[in-house]
Design a protein around this motif. Structure first.
Motif, PDB file in Angstrom:
ATOM      1  N   LEU A   1      -1.383  11.973   0.455  1.00 42.15           N
ATOM      2  CA  LEU A   1      -1.262  10.548   0.150  1.00 42.15           C
ATOM      3  C   LEU A   1      -0.210   9.907   1.055  1.00 42.15           C
ATOM      4  O   LEU A   1      -0.435   8.843   1.644  1.00 42.15           O
ATOM      5  CB  LEU A   1      -0.884  10.393  -1.325  1.00 42.15           C
ATOM      6  N   GLY A   2       0.930  10.566   1.176  1.00 49.55           N
ATOM      7  CA  GLY A   2       1.999  10.050   2.030  1.00 49.55           C
ATOM      8  C   GLY A   2       1.577   9.951   3.484  1.00 49.55           C
ATOM      9  O   GLY A   2       1.902   8.972   4.169  1.00 49.55           O
ATOM     10  N   GLU A   3       0.839  10.950   3.950  1.00 43.00           N
ATOM     11  CA  GLU A   3       0.344  10.908   5.324  1.00 43.00           C
ATOM     12  C   GLU A   3      -0.577   9.711   5.513  1.00 43.00           C
ATOM     13  O   GLU A   3      -0.477   8.975   6.490  1.00 43.00           O
ATOM     14  CB  GLU A   3      -0.397  12.198   5.644  1.00 43.00           C
ATOM     15  N   GLY A   4      -1.480   9.511   4.572  1.00 35.63           N
ATOM     16  CA  GLY A   4      -2.411   8.386   4.663  1.00 35.63           C
ATOM     17  C   GLY A   4      -1.730   7.033   4.547  1.00 35.63           C
ATOM     18  O   GLY A   4      -2.183   6.048   5.138  1.00 35.63           O
ATOM     19  N   LEU A   5      -0.642   6.970   3.781  1.00 39.75           N
ATOM     20  CA  LEU A   5       0.100   5.716   3.644  1.00 39.75           C
ATOM     21  C   LEU A   5       0.992   5.449   4.854  1.00 39.75           C
ATOM     22  O   LEU A   5       1.445   4.328   5.054  1.00 39.75           O
ATOM     23  CB  LEU A   5       0.976   5.741   2.382  1.00 39.75           C
ATOM     24  N   GLY A   6       1.258   6.502   5.631  1.00 38.45           N
ATOM     25  CA  GLY A   6       2.115   6.342   6.798  1.00 38.45           C
ATOM     26  C   GLY A   6       3.586   6.267   6.442  1.00 38.45           C
ATOM     27  O   GLY A   6       4.327   5.467   6.999  1.00 38.45           O
ATOM     28  N   VAL A   7       4.009   7.124   5.509  1.00 37.08           N
ATOM     29  CA  VAL A   7       5.422   7.140   5.125  1.00 37.08           C
ATOM     30  C   VAL A   7       6.135   8.298   5.809  1.00 37.08           C
ATOM     31  O   VAL A   7       5.509   9.172   6.401  1.00 37.08           O
ATOM     32  CB  VAL A   7       5.594   7.238   3.591  1.00 37.08           C
ATOM     33  N   ARG A   8       7.454   8.279   5.682  1.00 39.23           N
ATOM     34  CA  ARG A   8       8.287   9.323   6.274  1.00 39.23           C
ATOM     35  C   ARG A   8       7.830  10.701   5.813  1.00 39.23           C
ATOM     36  O   ARG A   8       7.512  10.911   4.646  1.00 39.23           O
ATOM     37  CB  ARG A   8       9.741   9.087   5.870  1.00 39.23           C
ATOM     38  N   GLU A   9       7.790  11.651   6.729  1.00 39.90           N
ATOM     39  CA  GLU A   9       7.383  13.022   6.416  1.00 39.90           C
ATOM     40  C   GLU A   9       8.426  13.715   5.551  1.00 39.90           C
ATOM     41  O   GLU A   9       9.525  13.205   5.361  1.00 39.90           O
ATOM     42  CB  GLU A   9       7.178  13.808   7.709  1.00 39.90           C
ATOM     43  N   GLY A  10       8.077  14.887   5.077  1.00 41.86           N
ATOM     44  CA  GLY A  10       9.019  15.690   4.312  1.00 41.86           C
ATOM     45  C   GLY A  10       8.864  15.537   2.816  1.00 41.86           C
ATOM     46  O   GLY A  10       9.839  15.676   2.078  1.00 41.86           O
ATOM     47  N   ILE A  11       7.658  15.245   2.363  1.00 42.60           N
ATOM     48  CA  ILE A  11       7.438  15.099   0.926  1.00 42.60           C
ATOM     49  C   ILE A  11       7.489  16.475   0.276  1.00 42.60           C
ATOM     50  O   ILE A  11       6.717  17.365   0.628  1.00 42.60           O
ATOM     51  CB  ILE A  11       6.098  14.403   0.640  1.00 42.60           C
ATOM     52  N   ILE A  12       8.436  16.625  -0.646  1.00 42.79           N
ATOM     53  CA  ILE A  12       8.542  17.834  -1.457  1.00 42.79           C
ATOM     54  C   ILE A  12       8.641  17.398  -2.909  1.00 42.79           C
ATOM     55  O   ILE A  12       8.899  16.232  -3.201  1.00 42.79           O
ATOM     56  CB  ILE A  12       9.758  18.707  -1.057  1.00 42.79           C
ATOM     57  N   SER A  13       8.449  18.334  -3.802  1.00 47.60           N
ATOM     58  CA  SER A  13       8.518  17.997  -5.214  1.00 47.60           C
ATOM     59  C   SER A  13       9.905  17.480  -5.576  1.00 47.60           C
ATOM     60  O   SER A  13      10.907  18.094  -5.224  1.00 47.60           O
ATOM     61  CB  SER A  13       8.188  19.222  -6.066  1.00 47.60           C
ATOM     62  N   PRO A  14       9.978  16.350  -6.278  1.00 47.34           N
ATOM     63  CA  PRO A  14      11.274  15.812  -6.671  1.00 47.34           C
ATOM     64  C   PRO A  14      11.777  16.382  -8.004  1.00 47.34           C
ATOM     65  O   PRO A  14      12.474  15.716  -8.757  1.00 47.34           O
ATOM     66  CB  PRO A  14      10.996  14.313  -6.781  1.00 47.34           C
ATOM     67  N   THR A  15      11.456  17.639  -8.282  1.00 44.30           N
ATOM     68  CA  THR A  15      11.770  18.245  -9.569  1.00 44.30           C
ATOM     69  C   THR A  15      13.231  18.080  -9.962  1.00 44.30           C
ATOM     70  O   THR A  15      13.530  17.729 -11.100  1.00 44.30           O
ATOM     71  CB  THR A  15      11.404  19.744  -9.560  1.00 44.30           C
ATOM     72  N   PHE A  16      14.149  18.326  -9.060  1.00 41.83           N
ATOM     73  CA  PHE A  16      15.559  18.333  -9.426  1.00 41.83           C
ATOM     74  C   PHE A  16      16.246  16.990  -9.251  1.00 41.83           C
ATOM     75  O   PHE A  16      17.292  16.752  -9.830  1.00 41.83           O
ATOM     76  CB  PHE A  16      16.292  19.435  -8.662  1.00 41.83           C
ATOM     77  N   VAL A  17      15.663  16.099  -8.457  1.00 40.25           N
ATOM     78  CA  VAL A  17      16.260  14.773  -8.282  1.00 40.25           C
ATOM     79  C   VAL A  17      15.491  13.701  -9.047  1.00 40.25           C
ATOM     80  O   VAL A  17      15.935  12.568  -9.120  1.00 40.25           O
ATOM     81  CB  VAL A  17      16.357  14.385  -6.793  1.00 40.25           C
ATOM     82  N   LEU A  18      14.352  14.039  -9.598  1.00 45.24           N
ATOM     83  CA  LEU A  18      13.448  13.187 -10.380  1.00 45.24           C
ATOM     84  C   LEU A  18      12.671  12.176  -9.542  1.00 45.24           C
ATOM     85  O   LEU A  18      11.491  11.990  -9.765  1.00 45.24           O
ATOM     86  CB  LEU A  18      14.166  12.472 -11.519  1.00 45.24           C
ATOM     87  N   VAL A  19      13.314  11.503  -8.579  1.00 41.16           N
ATOM     88  CA  VAL A  19      12.638  10.461  -7.803  1.00 41.16           C
ATOM     89  C   VAL A  19      13.013  10.585  -6.332  1.00 41.16           C
ATOM     90  O   VAL A  19      14.185  10.738  -5.998  1.00 41.16           O
ATOM     91  CB  VAL A  19      13.047   9.050  -8.283  1.00 41.16           C
ATOM     92  N   ARG A  20      12.006  10.495  -5.478  1.00 40.76           N
ATOM     93  CA  ARG A  20      12.221  10.406  -4.035  1.00 40.76           C
ATOM     94  C   ARG A  20      11.452   9.187  -3.531  1.00 40.76           C
ATOM     95  O   ARG A  20      10.302   8.985  -3.905  1.00 40.76           O
ATOM     96  CB  ARG A  20      11.717  11.643  -3.308  1.00 40.76           C
ATOM     97  N   ILE A  21      12.090   8.423  -2.673  1.00 38.55           N
ATOM     98  CA  ILE A  21      11.434   7.262  -2.064  1.00 38.55           C
ATOM     99  C   ILE A  21      11.191   7.582  -0.597  1.00 38.55           C
ATOM    100  O   ILE A  21      12.109   7.952   0.133  1.00 38.55           O
ATOM    101  CB  ILE A  21      12.293   5.994  -2.211  1.00 38.55           C
ATOM    102  N   HIS A  22       9.943   7.453  -0.192  1.00 38.33           N
ATOM    103  CA  HIS A  22       9.543   7.714   1.188  1.00 38.33           C
ATOM    104  C   HIS A  22       9.147   6.376   1.809  1.00 38.33           C
ATOM    105  O   HIS A  22       8.102   5.814   1.473  1.00 38.33           O
ATOM    106  CB  HIS A  22       8.377   8.705   1.230  1.00 38.33           C
ATOM    107  N   PRO A  23       9.975   5.868   2.719  1.00 44.82           N
ATOM    108  CA  PRO A  23       9.690   4.556   3.307  1.00 44.82           C
ATOM    109  C   PRO A  23       8.509   4.582   4.269  1.00 44.82           C
ATOM    110  O   PRO A  23       8.262   5.583   4.936  1.00 44.82           O
ATOM    111  CB  PRO A  23      10.987   4.204   4.039  1.00 44.82           C
ATOM    112  N   ASN A  24       7.821   3.469   4.312  1.00 46.75           N
ATOM    113  CA  ASN A  24       6.739   3.281   5.264  1.00 46.75           C
ATOM    114  C   ASN A  24       7.316   3.260   6.674  1.00 46.75           C
ATOM    115  O   ASN A  24       8.370   2.686   6.903  1.00 46.75           O
ATOM    116  CB  ASN A  24       6.004   1.970   4.967  1.00 46.75           C
ATOM    117  N   LEU A  25       6.618   3.902   7.597  1.00 46.44           N
ATOM    118  CA  LEU A  25       7.080   3.968   8.983  1.00 46.44           C
ATOM    119  C   LEU A  25       6.455   2.846   9.811  1.00 46.44           C
ATOM    120  O   LEU A  25       5.233   2.682   9.818  1.00 46.44           O
ATOM    121  CB  LEU A  25       6.702   5.322   9.596  1.00 46.44           C
ATOM    122  N   PRO A  26       7.279   2.100  10.541  1.00 44.27           N
ATOM    123  CA  PRO A  26       6.738   1.001  11.342  1.00 44.27           C
ATOM    124  C   PRO A  26       5.787   1.466  12.444  1.00 44.27           C
ATOM    125  O   PRO A  26       4.939   0.707  12.892  1.00 44.27           O
ATOM    126  CB  PRO A  26       7.975   0.328  11.949  1.00 44.27           C
TER     127      PRO A  26
END
Length: 149
Positions: A58-83
């Motif tokens: 989903l992140g790849e298709g949306l064009g967001v910053r790479e490095g999506i991992i499970s946010p299990t321990f931080v609860l929330v991760r925000i991946h910004p859209n890449l220009p």
């Protein structure tokens, strides 16, 4: 996509069979093409079913910053859209893991309302915890060999 309130049947159900992590990733990437800011996805499935793999696609298709991992321990991760990504100016991805949260009030404590309208929000383990955030949501149920929409 409009789904009725919790406790009632969805307007439609689609079952897709994927048999590899690559197919799960590709499905997420393809689905991203139709998602817009304000969309809420609720992912459900046992451990290892592919929720994070789906979100990576989903992140790849949306064009967001790479490095999506499970946010299990931080609860929330925000991946910004890449220009310079495939959807410049598109929505950010907010990735939530609600596994350790016990209720909707704990979801409210992480303040998703601030980003809900401006991002695509994916909540792993969100069933019975995030329905109050939006009447319109896509619920994706992943099994080790099937994705139910």
């Amino acid at each position: 996509m409009n789904l009725p309130a919790a406790g009632t049947a969805p307007l439609w159900v689609q079952t897709l069979k994927v048999t590899t992590a690559e197919q799960t990733h590709a499905f997420g990437a393809a689905l991203a093409e139709v998602l817009r800011a304000g969309d809420l996805l609720v992912l459900t499935g046992e451990l290892g079913a592919g929720k994070t793999t789906f979100t990576q696609g989903l992140g790849e298709g949306l064009g967001v910053r790479e490095g999506i991992i499970s946010p299990t321990f931080v609860l929330v991760r925000i991946h910004p859209n890449l220009p310079d990504g495939p959807r410049p100016g598109g929505p950010d991805l907010v990735h939530v893991d609600a596994y350790r949260l016990g209720s909707a009030s704990e979801i409210d404590d992480i303040d998703l309302e601030n980003t809900l309208d401006s991002a695509v929000t994916v909540v792993e383990w969100g069933r019975d915890r995030v329905e109050h955030l939006s009447e319109s949501r896509l619920e994706v149920e992943l099994h080790l060999s099937l994705i139910h929409i």
